[in-house]
Design a protein around this motif. Structure first.
Motif, PDB file in Angstrom:
ATOM      1  N   ILE A  52      -3.466   9.896  -4.737  1.00  0.00           N
ATOM      2  CA  ILE A  52      -4.332   9.917  -3.569  1.00  0.00           C
ATOM      3  C   ILE A  52      -5.800   9.748  -3.973  1.00  0.00           C
ATOM      4  O   ILE A  52      -6.564   9.085  -3.284  1.00  0.00           O
ATOM      5  N   GLY A  55      -7.650   6.455  -3.889  1.00  0.00           N
ATOM      6  CA  GLY A  55      -7.776   5.823  -2.584  1.00  0.00           C
ATOM      7  C   GLY A  55      -8.963   6.321  -1.790  1.00  0.00           C
ATOM      8  O   GLY A  55      -9.328   5.715  -0.799  1.00  0.00           O
ATOM      9  N   ASN A  74      -8.201   4.265   1.523  1.00  0.00           N
ATOM     10  CA  ASN A  74      -7.096   3.324   1.356  1.00  0.00           C
ATOM     11  C   ASN A  74      -5.799   3.926   1.885  1.00  0.00           C
ATOM     12  O   ASN A  74      -5.388   4.985   1.427  1.00  0.00           O
ATOM     13  N   PRO A  75      -5.128   3.297   2.840  1.00  0.00           N
ATOM     14  CA  PRO A  75      -3.923   3.918   3.417  1.00  0.00           C
ATOM     15  C   PRO A  75      -2.684   3.794   2.546  1.00  0.00           C
ATOM     16  O   PRO A  75      -1.727   4.540   2.725  1.00  0.00           O
ATOM     17  N   LEU A  76      -2.681   2.867   1.614  1.00  0.00           N
ATOM     18  CA  LEU A  76      -1.441   2.567   0.893  1.00  0.00           C
ATOM     19  C   LEU A  76      -0.927   3.747   0.071  1.00  0.00           C
ATOM     20  O   LEU A  76       0.248   4.110   0.196  1.00  0.00           O
ATOM     21  N   PRO A  77      -1.776   4.410  -0.754  1.00  0.00           N
ATOM     22  CA  PRO A  77      -1.246   5.578  -1.488  1.00  0.00           C
ATOM     23  C   PRO A  77      -0.784   6.687  -0.564  1.00  0.00           C
ATOM     24  O   PRO A  77       0.180   7.385  -0.880  1.00  0.00           O
ATOM     25  N   HIS A  78      -1.415   6.814   0.612  1.00  0.00           N
ATOM     26  CA  HIS A  78      -0.972   7.856   1.540  1.00  0.00           C
ATOM     27  C   HIS A  78       0.474   7.628   1.942  1.00  0.00           C
ATOM     28  O   HIS A  78       1.276   8.566   1.981  1.00  0.00           O
ATOM     29  N   VAL A  79       0.802   6.361   2.237  1.00  0.00           N
ATOM     30  CA  VAL A  79       2.171   6.051   2.652  1.00  0.00           C
ATOM     31  C   VAL A  79       3.161   6.385   1.545  1.00  0.00           C
ATOM     32  O   VAL A  79       4.188   7.042   1.766  1.00  0.00           O
ATOM     33  N   LEU A  80       2.800   5.959   0.328  1.00  0.00           N
ATOM     34  CA  LEU A  80       3.737   6.176  -0.787  1.00  0.00           C
ATOM     35  C   LEU A  80       3.963   7.662  -1.010  1.00  0.00           C
ATOM     36  O   LEU A  80       5.097   8.113  -1.209  1.00  0.00           O
ATOM     37  N   ILE A  81       2.894   8.466  -0.937  1.00  0.00           N
ATOM     38  CA  ILE A  81       3.018   9.883  -1.272  1.00  0.00           C
ATOM     39  C   ILE A  81       3.663  10.659  -0.143  1.00  0.00           C
ATOM     40  O   ILE A  81       4.420  11.605  -0.371  1.00  0.00           O
ATOM     41  N   LEU A  82       3.401  10.208   1.108  1.00  0.00           N
ATOM     42  CA  LEU A  82       4.036  10.845   2.267  1.00  0.00           C
ATOM     43  C   LEU A  82       5.549  10.868   2.112  1.00  0.00           C
ATOM     44  O   LEU A  82       6.201  11.911   2.254  1.00  0.00           O
ATOM     45  N   THR A  83       6.104   9.720   1.777  1.00  0.00           N
ATOM     46  CA  THR A  83       7.557   9.685   1.607  1.00  0.00           C
ATOM     47  C   THR A  83       7.954  10.430   0.347  1.00  0.00           C
ATOM     48  O   THR A  83       8.991  11.091   0.326  1.00  0.00           O
TER      49      THR A  83
ATOM     50  N   PHE B  37       8.404  11.686   9.359  1.00  0.00           N
ATOM     51  CA  PHE B  37       8.632  12.640   8.272  1.00  0.00           C
ATOM     52  C   PHE B  37       8.064  14.008   8.624  1.00  0.00           C
ATOM     53  O   PHE B  37       8.756  15.030   8.521  1.00  0.00           O
TER      54      PHE B  37
ATOM     55  N   VAL C  39      -0.722  12.996   4.759  1.00  0.00           N
ATOM     56  CA  VAL C  39      -0.105  13.604   3.586  1.00  0.00           C
ATOM     57  C   VAL C  39      -0.343  15.101   3.580  1.00  0.00           C
ATOM     58  O   VAL C  39       0.555  15.883   3.242  1.00  0.00           O
ATOM     59  N   THR C  42       2.090  16.765   5.878  1.00  0.00           N
ATOM     60  CA  THR C  42       3.422  16.829   5.305  1.00  0.00           C
ATOM     61  C   THR C  42       3.493  17.897   4.229  1.00  0.00           C
ATOM     62  O   THR C  42       4.458  18.668   4.175  1.00  0.00           O
ATOM     63  N   ILE C 104      -8.361  -0.934  -6.497  1.00  0.00           N
ATOM     64  CA  ILE C 104      -7.323  -0.526  -5.550  1.00  0.00           C
ATOM     65  C   ILE C 104      -7.712  -0.907  -4.134  1.00  0.00           C
ATOM     66  O   ILE C 104      -6.848  -1.168  -3.288  1.00  0.00           O
ATOM     67  N   HIS C 105      -9.003  -1.015  -3.837  1.00  0.00           N
ATOM     68  CA  HIS C 105      -9.417  -1.334  -2.478  1.00  0.00           C
ATOM     69  C   HIS C 105      -9.515  -2.828  -2.228  1.00  0.00           C
ATOM     70  O   HIS C 105      -9.907  -3.253  -1.155  1.00  0.00           O
ATOM     71  N   ALA C 109      -4.881  -3.553   0.809  1.00  0.00           N
ATOM     72  CA  ALA C 109      -5.377  -2.572   1.776  1.00  0.00           C
ATOM     73  C   ALA C 109      -6.306  -3.174   2.825  1.00  0.00           C
ATOM     74  O   ALA C 109      -6.183  -2.846   4.005  1.00  0.00           O
ATOM     75  N   VAL C 126      -1.570   4.415   8.571  1.00  0.00           N
ATOM     76  CA  VAL C 126      -0.515   4.966   7.724  1.00  0.00           C
ATOM     77  C   VAL C 126       0.850   4.765   8.383  1.00  0.00           C
ATOM     78  O   VAL C 126       1.814   4.334   7.744  1.00  0.00           O
ATOM     79  N   LEU C 130       3.750   2.430   6.943  1.00  0.00           N
ATOM     80  CA  LEU C 130       4.991   3.144   6.629  1.00  0.00           C
ATOM     81  C   LEU C 130       6.187   2.474   7.285  1.00  0.00           C
ATOM     82  O   LEU C 130       7.200   2.212   6.646  1.00  0.00           O
ATOM     83  N   GLU C 141      13.621   5.390   1.034  1.00  0.00           N
ATOM     84  CA  GLU C 141      13.321   6.827   0.947  1.00  0.00           C
ATOM     85  C   GLU C 141      14.242   7.622   1.860  1.00  0.00           C
ATOM     86  O   GLU C 141      14.742   8.695   1.484  1.00  0.00           O
TER      87      GLU C 141
END
Lengths: 121, 138, 171
Positions: A52, A55, A74-83, B37, C39, C42, C104-105, C109, C126, C130, C141
């Motif tokens: 995270i 990002g 950056n939303p991409l790591p959030h998605v990966l870590i959420l799951t 989730f 996140v 969750t 990364i940005h 993204a 997100v 997702l 997943e």
């Protein structure tokens, strides 16, 4: 850019790695299996942070689009870590199930005692 | 199970709000933080709280084990079925643009369906895990 | 951090599990600071709620006290500290924290952030990523969660049939 400034640009990674090392130490050093699983959880959460943290943009907002903001993290790591969190708890539960079966079969969850009993037989 | 009155009444008050909050998180996930989730875990948390306070038999009257175990694969099937609709309509697997007249609206609908599948699977899996562990203990 | 060290030191597993709930809430607030609201939500629900309950249930099935450390602690400590130092050394090649032009940005993204509303009518990027852009990933997943649930049910069911057999306690 000296080493000192460099350290302060990366101190969050250092904190993450301290957590990771604590988890690793528990997994290696402790014989109790539930404790080992908690160590694995620590390791997992440090990996979440490691994903995270890059990002984040300083001054950015959470990635929920709105006309008032222009910079988003950056939303991409959030998605990966959420799951990964939900999958993580499911796999930990699987590990706990295996541990409780081991407890039924051996009467203990200490790794050393289990190895000793296997050697006896 | 004779437990504290404060706990019983308090939990009775809290649980409807937990369930409604779970649905809010689920359905509002398009515009605020949330999604299948999180909502699944919150709904499962409500049932688990009920089971902790009132005992597992009471909880199984609300969410019978057969039903929970039926819902675990059902969620996966909702997710996969949403994908297969796209496949049958001549698009790729999990391409939602066929679900409505316009591609963006179809994709929004697809996201809702998929999140519903995720909700069902995650919530029922968590409840099933809890039932499995707690029934083992007796 | 302090909580972590306490987790490492403590031997009473009940206390360890309570502390791991505290740790999850702290982790959720750190994730809030990193702008990861989904996140954080969750982590708060899963880490502090469900996983604590599952750990306690598993503890109920086993013993609640850990034995004093039966093996020398020096070797694991050296290994762990060594790994930690190597990783810290490796982080110096990462871009500095929080700058906007890190690699990364620059990859996919910006596409998600600019086109999510136009392509999916969903404001929470997100959720869009997702369930739409990366739905294969999420499908995988969900199947992992499903499989783990099935595995636990298989492992923990049917005690009465097994108990009579000679599988369990050996004399």
């Amino acid at each position: 850019m000296g080493g000192f400034e460099n350290f302060f640009a990366h101190y969050n990674y250092v904190a993450t790695i301290v957590l990771m090392v604590a988890g690793l130490y528990i997994v290696i050093a402790r014989g109790n299996m539930i404790k080992k699983l908690i160590g694995l959880m620590l390791f997992q959460t440090s990996v979440y942070l490691l994903y995270i943290a890059p990002g984040k943009i300083i001054g950015g907002t959470p990635p929920i689009l709105d006309a008032n903001f222009t910079i988003y993290s950056n939303p991409l790591p959030h998605v990966l870590i959420l799951t990964a969190i939900v999958v993580g708890v499911a796999t930990i539960a699987l590990g706990l199930a295996i541990v409780s079966r081991i407890h039924e079969a051996y009467g203990t969850i200490e790794e050393d005692e289990i190895i000793a009993r296997d050697d006896q037989e | 199970m004779r437990l504290d009155v404060v706990l019983r009444v308090g939990v009775k008050l809290i649980i409807p709000f937990m369930l409604v909050f779970g649905l809010y998180v689920q359905l509002h996930g398009d515009y605020g933080p949330g999604g299948g989730f999180q909502a699944g875990v919150i709904v499962a948390g409500a049932i688990i709280t009920y089971a902790l306070i009132f005992g597992i038999e009471e909880a199984q009257r609300v969410a019978p084990r057969k039903l929970v175990e039926f819902l675990v694969p059902l969620g996966v099937l909702i997710y996969a079925g949403t994908g297969v609709i796209g496949l049958l309509s001549g698009q790729n697997f999990l391409d939602y643009s066929v679900l409505a007249a316009h591609a963006p609206a179809g994709r929004e609908r697809g996201i809702l369906l998929v999140e519903a599948g995720v909700l069902v699977t995650v919530a029922s899996t968590m409840i099933a895990l809890f039932y499995a562990f707690s029934e083992r203990g007796r | 951090m302090i909580v972590t060290i306490a987790i490492v030191r403590m031997r009473n597993l009940f206390g360890v599990i309570a502390l791991s709930g505290v740790y999850s809430f702290l982790m959720a607030s750190v994730l809030m600071v990193y702008d990861a609201v989904d996140v954080a939500m969750t982590e708060a629900a899963v880490g502090a709620g469900v996983s604590t309950v599952l750990l306690l249930a598993a503890l109920h099935l086993t013993k609640s006290l850990e034995y004093p450390m039966p093996r020398p602690a020096a070797v694991p400590l050296i290994v762990a500290v060594g790994v930690g130092l190597a990783l810290i050394w490796a982080t110096y090649d990462l871009p500095a924290f929080g700058i906007a032009d890190a690699p990364i940005h620059k990859h996919v993204a910006p596409h998600y952030l600019q086109n999510a509303i136009k392509e999916t009518q969903v404001a929470n990027v997100v959720s869009a990523v997702l369930a739409d852009y990366r739905s294969f990933d999420t499908f995988g997943e969900v199947i992992v969660v499903f499989t783990a649930g099935i595995g636990v049910m298989l492992l923990l069911k049917g005690r009465r049939t097994r108990r009579d057999g000679s599988q369990g306690e050996t004399p």
